[in-house]
Design a protein around this motif. Structure first.
Motif, PDB file in Angstrom:
ATOM      1  N   SER A   1      24.446  -2.182  38.072  1.00 15.78           N
ATOM      2  CA  SER A   1      23.040  -2.054  37.663  1.00 15.78           C
ATOM      3  C   SER A   1      22.072  -2.041  38.836  1.00 15.78           C
ATOM      4  CB  SER A   1      22.672  -3.191  36.697  1.00 15.78           C
ATOM      5  OG  SER A   1      22.943  -4.453  37.277  1.00 15.78           O
ATOM      6  N   ARG A   2      22.492  -2.578  39.965  1.00 22.09           N
ATOM      7  CA  ARG A   2      21.592  -2.628  41.132  1.00 22.09           C
ATOM      8  C   ARG A   2      22.401  -2.419  42.405  1.00 22.09           C
ATOM      9  NH1 ARG A   2      19.815  -7.462  42.122  1.00 22.09           N
ATOM     10  NH2 ARG A   2      21.100  -8.607  40.629  1.00 22.09           N
TER      11      ARG A   2
ATOM     12  N   ILE B   1      24.483  -1.608  45.705  1.00 18.77           N
ATOM     13  CA  ILE B   1      25.592  -0.708  46.038  1.00 18.77           C
ATOM     14  C   ILE B   1      26.246  -0.173  44.760  1.00 18.77           C
ATOM     15  CG2 ILE B   1      27.901  -0.640  47.079  1.00 18.77           C
ATOM     16  CD1 ILE B   1      26.867  -2.845  49.055  1.00 18.77           C
TER      17      ILE B   1
ATOM     18  N   ALA C   1      25.291  -8.454  35.054  1.00 20.63           N
ATOM     19  CA  ALA C   1      25.356  -9.879  34.734  1.00 20.63           C
ATOM     20  C   ALA C   1      24.221 -10.302  33.821  1.00 20.63           C
ATOM     21  CB  ALA C   1      25.328 -10.688  36.021  1.00 20.63           C
ATOM     22  N   GLY C   2      23.015  -9.789  34.072  1.00 21.07           N
ATOM     23  CA  GLY C   2      21.895 -10.260  33.287  1.00 21.07           C
ATOM     24  C   GLY C   2      20.736  -9.290  33.199  1.00 21.07           C
ATOM     25  N   ASP C   3      20.634  -8.385  34.158  1.00 17.16           N
ATOM     26  CA  ASP C   3      19.458  -7.525  34.242  1.00 17.16           C
ATOM     27  C   ASP C   3      19.653  -6.274  33.379  1.00 17.16           C
ATOM     28  OD1 ASP C   3      17.250  -6.024  34.916  1.00 17.16           O
ATOM     29  OD2 ASP C   3      17.364  -6.477  37.054  1.00 17.16           O
TER      30      ASP C   3
ATOM     31  N   ASP D   1      30.199 -10.888  32.620  1.00 16.60           N
ATOM     32  CA  ASP D   1      30.223 -11.755  33.803  1.00 16.60           C
ATOM     33  C   ASP D   1      31.602 -11.675  34.450  1.00 16.60           C
ATOM     34  OD1 ASP D   1      30.184 -13.782  35.652  1.00 16.60           O
ATOM     35  OD2 ASP D   1      29.866 -15.399  34.199  1.00 16.60           O
ATOM     36  N   ALA D   2      31.630 -11.186  35.672  1.00 20.66           N
ATOM     37  CA  ALA D   2      32.912 -11.059  36.384  1.00 20.66           C
ATOM     38  C   ALA D   2      33.575 -12.416  36.584  1.00 20.66           C
ATOM     39  CB  ALA D   2      32.694 -10.374  37.732  1.00 20.66           C
TER      40      ALA D   2
ATOM     41  N   ASN E   1      32.998  -3.913  42.314  1.00 21.83           N
ATOM     42  CA  ASN E   1      31.843  -4.120  43.191  1.00 21.83           C
ATOM     43  C   ASN E   1      31.123  -5.444  42.953  1.00 21.83           C
ATOM     44  OD1 ASN E   1      29.298  -3.148  44.787  1.00 21.83           O
ATOM     45  ND2 ASN E   1      28.537  -3.580  42.717  1.00 21.83           N
TER      46      ASN E   1
ATOM     47  N   TYR F   1      32.161 -17.246  51.561  1.00 23.53           N
ATOM     48  CA  TYR F   1      32.015 -15.813  51.289  1.00 23.53           C
ATOM     49  C   TYR F   1      33.097 -15.009  52.012  1.00 23.53           C
ATOM     50  CZ  TYR F   1      29.627 -11.284  50.865  1.00 23.53           C
ATOM     51  OH  TYR F   1      29.311  -9.963  50.586  1.00 23.53           O
TER      52      TYR F   1
ATOM     53  N   LYS G   1      36.076 -12.595  50.432  1.00 25.33           N
ATOM     54  CA  LYS G   1      36.175 -11.165  50.724  1.00 25.33           C
ATOM     55  C   LYS G   1      37.497 -10.818  51.417  1.00 25.33           C
ATOM     56  CE  LYS G   1      32.432  -9.652  48.832  1.00 25.33           C
ATOM     57  NZ  LYS G   1      32.510  -8.664  47.727  1.00 25.33           N
TER      58      LYS G   1
ATOM     59  N   VAL H   1      23.738  -4.122  54.090  1.00 28.51           N
ATOM     60  CA  VAL H   1      23.213  -3.056  53.234  1.00 28.51           C
ATOM     61  C   VAL H   1      21.930  -3.560  52.587  1.00 28.51           C
ATOM     62  CG1 VAL H   1      23.718  -1.477  51.338  1.00 28.51           C
ATOM     63  CG2 VAL H   1      25.592  -2.359  52.750  1.00 28.51           C
TER      64      VAL H   1
ATOM     65  N   THR I   1      19.782  -4.365  50.020  1.00 29.15           N
ATOM     66  CA  THR I   1      19.809  -4.545  48.559  1.00 29.15           C
ATOM     67  C   THR I   1      19.052  -5.835  48.238  1.00 29.15           C
ATOM     68  OG1 THR I   1      21.804  -5.912  48.575  1.00 29.15           O
ATOM     69  CG2 THR I   1      22.137  -3.517  48.438  1.00 29.15           C
TER      70      THR I   1
ATOM     71  N   ASN J   1      20.645  -8.720  49.981  1.00 29.88           N
ATOM     72  CA  ASN J   1      20.506  -8.814  51.443  1.00 29.88           C
ATOM     73  C   ASN J   1      19.427  -7.848  51.919  1.00 29.88           C
ATOM     74  OD1 ASN J   1      20.982  -9.428  54.110  1.00 29.88           O
ATOM     75  ND2 ASN J   1      22.826  -8.162  54.276  1.00 29.88           N
TER      76      ASN J   1
HETATM   77  P1  NDP Z   1      23.088  -6.996  44.500  1.00 27.51           P
HETATM   78  O1  NDP Z   1      22.865  -8.468  44.349  1.00 27.51           O
HETATM   79  O2  NDP Z   1      21.980  -6.159  45.017  1.00 27.51           O
HETATM   80  O3  NDP Z   1      23.608  -6.390  43.114  1.00 27.51           O
HETATM   81  C1  NDP Z   1      24.656  -7.059  42.486  1.00 27.51           C
HETATM   82  C2  NDP Z   1      25.093  -6.307  41.266  1.00 27.51           C
HETATM   83  O4  NDP Z   1      26.219  -7.009  40.727  1.00 27.51           O
HETATM   84  C3  NDP Z   1      24.055  -6.264  40.179  1.00 27.51           C
HETATM   85  O5  NDP Z   1      24.259  -5.112  39.412  1.00 27.51           O
HETATM   86  C4  NDP Z   1      24.370  -7.522  39.378  1.00 27.51           C
HETATM   87  O6  NDP Z   1      24.002  -7.438  38.012  1.00 27.51           O
HETATM   88  C5  NDP Z   1      25.882  -7.533  39.469  1.00 27.51           C
HETATM   89  N1  NDP Z   1      26.446  -8.862  39.351  1.00 27.51           N
HETATM   90  C6  NDP Z   1      26.102  -9.988  40.031  1.00 27.51           C
HETATM   91  N2  NDP Z   1      26.862 -11.023  39.620  1.00 27.51           N
HETATM   92  C7  NDP Z   1      27.683 -10.530  38.659  1.00 27.51           C
HETATM   93  C8  NDP Z   1      28.670 -11.110  37.826  1.00 27.51           C
HETATM   94  N3  NDP Z   1      28.972 -12.408  37.889  1.00 27.51           N
HETATM   95  N4  NDP Z   1      29.304 -10.306  36.929  1.00 27.51           N
HETATM   96  C9  NDP Z   1      29.000  -8.993  36.837  1.00 27.51           C
HETATM   97  N5  NDP Z   1      28.071  -8.397  37.590  1.00 27.51           N
HETATM   98  C10 NDP Z   1      27.431  -9.155  38.491  1.00 27.51           C
HETATM   99  O7  NDP Z   1      24.373  -6.886  45.463  1.00 27.51           O
HETATM  100  P2  NDP Z   1      24.827  -5.763  46.506  1.00 27.51           P
HETATM  101  O8  NDP Z   1      24.671  -4.418  45.932  1.00 27.51           O
HETATM  102  O9  NDP Z   1      24.214  -6.101  47.815  1.00 27.51           O
HETATM  103  O10 NDP Z   1      26.379  -6.144  46.634  1.00 27.51           O
HETATM  104  C11 NDP Z   1      27.380  -5.469  45.900  1.00 27.51           C
HETATM  105  C12 NDP Z   1      28.730  -5.856  46.498  1.00 27.51           C
HETATM  106  O11 NDP Z   1      28.738  -5.506  47.873  1.00 27.51           O
HETATM  107  C13 NDP Z   1      29.042  -7.337  46.428  1.00 27.51           C
HETATM  108  O12 NDP Z   1      30.419  -7.522  46.169  1.00 27.51           O
HETATM  109  C14 NDP Z   1      28.698  -7.818  47.820  1.00 27.51           C
HETATM  110  O13 NDP Z   1      29.402  -8.985  48.162  1.00 27.51           O
HETATM  111  C15 NDP Z   1      29.111  -6.617  48.642  1.00 27.51           C
HETATM  112  N6  NDP Z   1      28.504  -6.519  49.951  1.00 27.51           N
HETATM  113  C16 NDP Z   1      27.151  -6.459  50.104  1.00 27.51           C
HETATM  114  C17 NDP Z   1      26.587  -6.363  51.362  1.00 27.51           C
HETATM  115  C18 NDP Z   1      25.117  -6.300  51.603  1.00 27.51           C
HETATM  116  O14 NDP Z   1      24.698  -6.445  52.768  1.00 27.51           O
HETATM  117  N7  NDP Z   1      24.286  -6.068  50.593  1.00 27.51           N
HETATM  118  C19 NDP Z   1      27.443  -6.331  52.564  1.00 27.51           C
HETATM  119  C20 NDP Z   1      28.858  -6.381  52.295  1.00 27.51           C
HETATM  120  C21 NDP Z   1      29.342  -6.475  51.036  1.00 27.51           C
HETATM  121  P3  NDP Z   1      22.528  -7.926  37.494  1.00 27.51           P
HETATM  122  O15 NDP Z   1      21.568  -6.870  37.919  1.00 27.51           O
HETATM  123  O16 NDP Z   1      22.654  -8.029  36.024  1.00 27.51           O
HETATM  124  O17 NDP Z   1      22.260  -9.245  38.163  1.00 27.51           O
END
Ligand code: NDP
Length: 243
Positions: free
Chosen positions: A12-13, A15, A35-37, A61-62, A88, A152, A156, A185, A187, A190
């Motif tokens: 949903s958000r 990557i 997860a919630g959004d 919820d993963a 992801n 973390y 990973k 990245v 987002t 981060n």
């Molecule tokens: P965001 O927090 O921007 O987005 C997270 C996404 O995952 C949202 O769609 C969120 O849903 C969903 N989500 C969060 N928790 C859960 C859960 N328990 N069950 C199901 N869905 C869930 O994260 P990023 O896009 O930054 O990260 C995506 C992946 O990339 C992650 O695994 C992260 O560890 C990894 N990563 C990110 C980096 C970065 O710098 N951003 C660097 C390296 C790895 P909702 O909108 O409903 O909350």
């Protein structure tokens, strides 16, 4: 109805959303979890449907075992087939070792590791030859740039072991498994203007954060039918963080 199909966890958000859209651009029908959004998930669904592809979203919820596996089964049933899983969904809990609680450990491992395992297990049960399991790891699985990342990075790193073992387990069926390690990245998790952003940019060779689309393009390659001989691999999309 014969389109290849993908399920993207956490689509949903960030990557995940960029990946879901990219796979749709490449002609796939896409299911995503969130997860919630709900609003953000609905927006990604609308954008995929505007591309002429089928799209579905489910709250799952993963960190919940039944939901982690169930979402994959649901997507395969909804589309009638499953070709690609993008693992992801993930959370980042960072901080000094002595400040991390048992609840932190359990939650991070449940979402980042157990959820990915259960989704892969469910997907493998539904995929045919040509299936693709792509997991989003992190550059900290390869090189930890400083303190505060024990939990973390542990979570990973586990995804590398999962990926290599999946590749061995499923290779005979023509199903590949790979892990993509993003660097920083931009987002919600981060943000590129966050308090720790400068150090992360400085830690890369390119001196900047990635856009989510720059990770999605690697995932899209691995998801393609042409990526037949890449499996068990760790692909860095990290701006040279590991260089
Ligand atoms: P965001 O927090 O921007 O987005 C997270 C996404 O995952 C949202 O769609 C969120 O849903 C969903 N989500 C969060 N928790 C859960 C859960 N328990 N069950 C199901 N869905 C869930 O994260 P990023 O896009 O930054 O990260 C995506 C992946 O990339 C992650 O695994 C992260 O560890 C990894 N990563 C990110 C980096 C970065 O710098 N951003 C660097 C390296 C790895 P909702 O909108 O409903 O909350």
């Amino acid at each position: 109805m014969n389109s290849r199909t993908a399920v993207v966890t956490g689509g949903s958000r960030g990557i995940g959303a960029a990946t879901a859209l990219r796979l749709a651009h490449e002609g796939m029908d896409v299911a995503l979890t969130y997860a919630g959004d709900e609003r953000a998930a609905g927006e990604v669904v609308r954008r995929i449907e505007a591309l002429g592809r089928r799209a579905k979203a489910v709250r799952a919820d993963a960190g919940n075992p039944a939901e982690a596996a169930g979402a994959v089964e649901w997507a395969a049933d909804a589309f009638g087939r499953l070709d690609v899983l993008v693992n992801n969904a993930g959370i980042g809990v960072l901080g000094p070792l002595d400040g991390l609680t048992l609840a932190d450990v359990d939650r991070v491992l449940a979402v980042n590791v157990r959820g990915a395992f259960l989704a892969a297990q469910a997907a493998a049960g539904r995929m045919r030859e040509g299936g693709r399991i792509i997991t989003i790891g992190s550059c900290v699985a390869q090189r930890v740039p400083g303190p505060g990342a024990t939990l973390y990075a542990m979570s990973k790193s586990a995804l590398t072991g999962l990926t290599k073992a999946l590749a061995r387990e499923l290779g005979g069926r023509g199903i590949t498994a790979n892990v993509v390690h993003p660097g920083p990245v931009d987002t919600d998790m981060n943000p590129a203007d966050g308090p720790y952003a400068q150090g992360q940019s400085d830690g890369t060779a390119l001196g900047r954060f990635a856009r989510p689309e720059e990770v999605a393009s690697m995932v899209a390659y691995l998801a393609r039918e042409e990526a037949t001989y890449v499996t068990g691999a760790e692909l860095s999309v990290d701006g040279g963080h590991a260089a």
